[in-house]
Structure formats: structure tokens, C-alpha cells
Scaffold this active site. Structure first.
Site, PDB file in Angstrom:
ATOM      1  N   THR A   1      38.979  43.509  44.949  1.00  0.00           N
ATOM      2  CA  THR A   1      38.317  42.369  44.307  1.00  0.00           C
ATOM      3  C   THR A   1      39.179  41.104  44.236  1.00  0.00           C
ATOM      4  O   THR A   1      38.662  40.026  43.987  1.00  0.00           O
ATOM      5  CB  THR A   1      37.855  42.762  42.888  1.00  0.00           C
ATOM      6  OG1 THR A   1      38.923  43.451  42.233  1.00  0.00           O
ATOM      7  CG2 THR A   1      36.637  43.649  42.948  1.00  0.00           C
ATOM      8  N   HIS A   2      40.482  41.240  44.443  1.00  0.00           N
ATOM      9  CA  HIS A   2      41.330  40.041  44.473  1.00  0.00           C
ATOM     10  C   HIS A   2      41.199  39.267  45.794  1.00  0.00           C
ATOM     11  O   HIS A   2      41.472  38.081  45.848  1.00  0.00           O
ATOM     12  CB  HIS A   2      42.809  40.418  44.341  1.00  0.00           C
ATOM     13  CG  HIS A   2      43.223  40.836  42.966  1.00  0.00           C
ATOM     14  ND1 HIS A   2      42.757  41.975  42.365  1.00  0.00           N
ATOM     15  CD2 HIS A   2      44.088  40.262  42.086  1.00  0.00           C
ATOM     16  CE1 HIS A   2      43.316  42.089  41.165  1.00  0.00           C
ATOM     17  NE2 HIS A   2      44.116  41.065  40.978  1.00  0.00           N
TER      18      HIS A   2
ATOM     19  N   ASP B   1      37.090  45.991  35.620  1.00  0.00           N
ATOM     20  CA  ASP B   1      38.071  46.018  36.701  1.00  0.00           C
ATOM     21  C   ASP B   1      39.420  46.349  36.089  1.00  0.00           C
ATOM     22  O   ASP B   1      39.593  46.327  34.878  1.00  0.00           O
ATOM     23  CB  ASP B   1      38.124  44.633  37.376  1.00  0.00           C
ATOM     24  CG  ASP B   1      39.194  44.569  38.468  1.00  0.00           C
ATOM     25  OD1 ASP B   1      39.266  45.509  39.277  1.00  0.00           O
ATOM     26  OD2 ASP B   1      39.975  43.593  38.503  1.00  0.00           O
TER      27      ASP B   1
ATOM     28  N   TYR C   1      45.606  49.577  39.582  1.00  0.00           N
ATOM     29  CA  TYR C   1      45.040  50.906  39.780  1.00  0.00           C
ATOM     30  C   TYR C   1      45.369  51.413  41.192  1.00  0.00           C
ATOM     31  O   TYR C   1      45.350  52.617  41.437  1.00  0.00           O
ATOM     32  CB  TYR C   1      43.512  50.875  39.635  1.00  0.00           C
ATOM     33  CG  TYR C   1      42.980  50.813  38.219  1.00  0.00           C
ATOM     34  CD1 TYR C   1      43.806  50.580  37.124  1.00  0.00           C
ATOM     35  CD2 TYR C   1      41.616  50.985  37.988  1.00  0.00           C
ATOM     36  CE1 TYR C   1      43.287  50.514  35.842  1.00  0.00           C
ATOM     37  CE2 TYR C   1      41.092  50.933  36.704  1.00  0.00           C
ATOM     38  CZ  TYR C   1      41.932  50.697  35.633  1.00  0.00           C
ATOM     39  OH  TYR C   1      41.411  50.636  34.358  1.00  0.00           O
ATOM     40  N   GLY C   2      45.633  50.479  42.078  1.00  0.00           N
ATOM     41  CA  GLY C   2      45.790  50.815  43.501  1.00  0.00           C
ATOM     42  C   GLY C   2      46.917  51.775  43.819  1.00  0.00           C
ATOM     43  O   GLY C   2      46.933  52.403  44.879  1.00  0.00           O
TER      44      GLY C   2
ATOM     45  N   CYS D   1      35.681  46.991  40.832  1.00  0.00           N
ATOM     46  CA  CYS D   1      37.021  47.310  41.302  1.00  0.00           C
ATOM     47  C   CYS D   1      36.826  48.288  42.452  1.00  0.00           C
ATOM     48  O   CYS D   1      36.157  49.323  42.292  1.00  0.00           O
ATOM     49  CB  CYS D   1      37.801  47.965  40.166  1.00  0.00           C
ATOM     50  SG  CYS D   1      39.408  48.643  40.639  1.00  0.00           S
ATOM     51  N   ASN D   2      37.363  47.958  43.599  1.00  0.00           N
ATOM     52  CA  ASN D   2      37.186  48.844  44.756  1.00  0.00           C
ATOM     53  C   ASN D   2      37.858  50.185  44.536  1.00  0.00           C
ATOM     54  O   ASN D   2      37.339  51.227  44.925  1.00  0.00           O
ATOM     55  CB  ASN D   2      37.776  48.190  46.009  1.00  0.00           C
ATOM     56  CG  ASN D   2      36.908  47.068  46.526  1.00  0.00           C
ATOM     57  OD1 ASN D   2      36.070  47.271  47.396  1.00  0.00           O
ATOM     58  ND2 ASN D   2      37.080  45.880  45.981  1.00  0.00           N
ATOM     59  N   THR D   3      39.038  50.150  43.910  1.00  0.00           N
ATOM     60  CA  THR D   3      39.799  51.382  43.722  1.00  0.00           C
ATOM     61  C   THR D   3      39.025  52.352  42.824  1.00  0.00           C
ATOM     62  O   THR D   3      38.859  53.526  43.157  1.00  0.00           O
ATOM     63  CB  THR D   3      41.183  51.055  43.118  1.00  0.00           C
ATOM     64  OG1 THR D   3      41.784  50.012  43.898  1.00  0.00           O
ATOM     65  CG2 THR D   3      42.079  52.259  43.106  1.00  0.00           C
TER      66      THR D   3
HETATM   67  N1  DGL Z   1      40.884  45.262  41.488  1.00  0.00           N
HETATM   68  C1  DGL Z   1      41.502  46.286  42.287  1.00  0.00           C
HETATM   69  C2  DGL Z   1      40.584  46.698  43.442  1.00  0.00           C
HETATM   70  O1  DGL Z   1      39.578  46.059  43.717  1.00  0.00           O
HETATM   71  C3  DGL Z   1      42.827  45.850  42.849  1.00  0.00           C
HETATM   72  C4  DGL Z   1      43.935  45.723  41.876  1.00  0.00           C
HETATM   73  C5  DGL Z   1      44.547  47.044  41.469  1.00  0.00           C
HETATM   74  O2  DGL Z   1      45.313  47.651  42.238  1.00  0.00           O
HETATM   75  O3  DGL Z   1      44.283  47.433  40.359  1.00  0.00           O
HETATM   76  O4  DGL Z   1      40.843  47.667  44.089  1.00  0.00           O
END
Ligand code: DGL
Length: 273
Positions: free
Chosen positions: A188-189, A13, A45-46, A76-78
Site C-alpha cells: 500500500t505504500h 493497515d 508487517y512485511g 494492507c497487502n501483507t
Molecule cells: N502496508 C504494508 C503492505 O501493504 C507494507 C508495510 C509493512 O511492511 O507493514 O504490505
């Protein structure tokens, strides 16, 4: 040569968020060793471009492969939304993300076919959840909302703070007055704000947590590929944690949400991979 089924699963992540996925893996696949990488030097990452998210994901996958992982979970969704399709073609081990499992669970949960998705700017803008869900069911309609402030609120330990209630109201007011019956926690947060979001949205809304769904997908994948680790006889598997910065802060956070205490978190230079 066959796959070493006792090898660890790699999970990564942008930082601590993927620990919500790791927590589900620990709970539901207690026999699987895990090597986790959190890119704490380059989070978030967002707000990054697709090119950079792909580059970061490639580096992390190369690092995890040096640890001999048998499969990789992009927790990580992004990175799942922007890099999974590209990077999964480049390696010879299975790579899964969190978006498909989350999308599938939401399509299954909705009764009125109106679904909300919250996530980072990059995830929502990619439209990946919408694309995948409409492929699964073309009648589904989706509303997306980026909630970037949720990430620092969680990381700073503000999950229970009253200011978080105001931010939830700011972001989710339009979701609450919409007709959605299911809401995907597409970052994921966000599972760490689950009870706050549930209190705000009301208990008629089904909250979908892709972290749990992803652990279930991993379980199926390992079974299907004959990669389940059934060689463990001890109490639980081993968990190794690596980060690209601030290892102590990561460890503290991890120990506040994981079922087992982390002894060591090692810092590495991810740019070398
Ligand atoms: N963990 C990232 C997600 O699930 C969110 C945090 C980020 O912006 O890196 O998208």
C-alpha cells in the site's frame, strides 16, 4: 436485525500505507463513513511471521467491531495475503482485502500474460498474488520481487529524493529487462512512488494500483449487500483515525496525502483487544 447501512466501514493497515486505499474510498465512495486503524507500533508487517500477522489482524478487527463497522477493508497487502482467508471466516460482517482486486485488475490488463508483482518480503514469499492470478488465468506467468526499502523511503518523505532512484534501480532492474507488460504495486505504500516507478519502467508497462481496485470492490460489495449509505446530505462523510503509536507523525503524513485534513488521531492500546 438488519444491517445499519449508515455504520462506518473499517479500514486497517500496518501503518500509513492503507491511507492510499482510504484516499480512493474518500474519492469514490464519498458517502461512506470510515474508521481507520494504523498499527504504527508494530509496523512493518512485511518482515513478520504469518502467525503474528493473523494475531494482529484479529486484534484490529475486534477493535474495529467496537466501533460498529458494517464491513472491513484490509488495506494492507501483507495482511491480505497472509490473514484474510483465516479472519474472514471468524466474523459475521464482510471482510475484503487488496490482493484479489489487484490480481483481477492485472489479469485484465496484461496482453502478453507476463505480470510482475512487487511487495513486502512476506507478500512476495506467500505467493498469494501468483496463486490467485493463475487461478483466474492458468496461462499467466508471474515474477515477484520484494522491495522492503520502499516502505521507509515513503514514510520518511523520500519519494522525490534522488536516493530513491538508486533503490528503484537496484530492485527493479530485472523487472525492467523482463518481458512483463503489467506490474502490480503490491504494497500500500508503493502508489506513493508511482510516478518514480513509472518513469523508471517506461510507459509501456501497465502499473496496477490495488488501492483503486479495492475501493471499486468495496463499492460493489456494499451495493450487493444493500449496505450503501445513502443517508448523507452534508458535504462529506466522517473519518476517524486510530493508531497504536506516534499519532502526531501519522496525522502529519495523512494530511499530506488525503483530500481532507484530519483533525484528530487517537492512540489506543491494540494489545488490549
Ligand atoms: N502496508 C504494508 C503492505 O501493504 C507494507 C508495510 C509493512 O511492511 O507493514 O504490505
Amino acid at each position: 436485525m438488519g444491517v445499519d447501512y449508515t455504520a462506518p466501514v473499517g479500514v486497517f493497515d500496518s501503518g500509513v500505507g492503507g491511507l492510499t486505499v482510504t484516499r480512493e474510498i474518500m474519492r469514490h465512495l464519498p458517502n461512506e463513513h470510515v474508521v481507520y486503524f494504523g498499527d504504527t507500533a508494530r509496523v512493518p508487517y512485511g518482515s513478520k511471521s504469518k502467525d503474528n500477522i493473523i494475531r494482529y489482524s484479529r486484534q484490529i478487527i475486534r477493535f474495529l467491531q467496537t466501533k460498529g463497522v458494517k464491513a472491513i477493508v484490509i488495506a494492507c497487502n501483507t495482511a491480505s495475503a497472509l490473514a484474510l482467508d483465516v479472519v474472514r471466516q471468524e466474523v459475521d460482517i464482510p471482510v475484503i482485502g487488496v490482493v484479489i482486486p489487484g490480481a483481477r485488475a492485472a489479469v485484465k490488463a496484461t496482453e502478453n500474460k507476463k505480470i510482475g508483482v512487487i511487495g513486502t518480503e512476506a507478500t512476495v514469499q506467500s505467493g498469494m498474488y501468483t496463486k490467485i492470478m493463475q487461478k483466474m488465468d492458468p496461462e499467466v506467468s508471474v515474477i515477484g520481487k520484494a522491495c522492503p526499502l520502499f516502505v521507509p523511503l515513503v514514510e520518511e518523505g523520500f519519494a522525490k529524493h534522488k536516493v530513491t532512484g538508486e533503490i528503484i534501480d537496484y530492485y527493479l532492474d530485472s523487472m525492467r529487462t523482463s518481458e512483463i507488460d503489467s506490474l502490480i504495486l503490491g504494497c500500500t505504500h508503493y502508489p506513493l512512488l508511482r510516478s518514480r516507478i513509472m518513469d523508471y519502467m517506461g510507459d509501456k508497462i501497465h502499473l496496477v494500483n490495488p488501492a483503486y481496485e479495492t475501493a471499486m470492490d468495496l463499492k460493489h460489495l456494499l451495493k450487493e449487500k444493500d449496505m450503501v449509505n445513502d443517508a448523507i446530505t452534508g458535504e462529506h462523510a466522517t473519518y476517524s483515525f486510530y493508531v497504536s503509536d506516534v499519532a502526531d507523525k501519522f496525522k502529519q503524513f495523512a494530511n499530506s496525502i488525503l483530500p481532507y485534513d484530519i483533525e484528530i488521531t487517537q492512540q489506543i492500546n491494540i494489545e488490549e483487544y
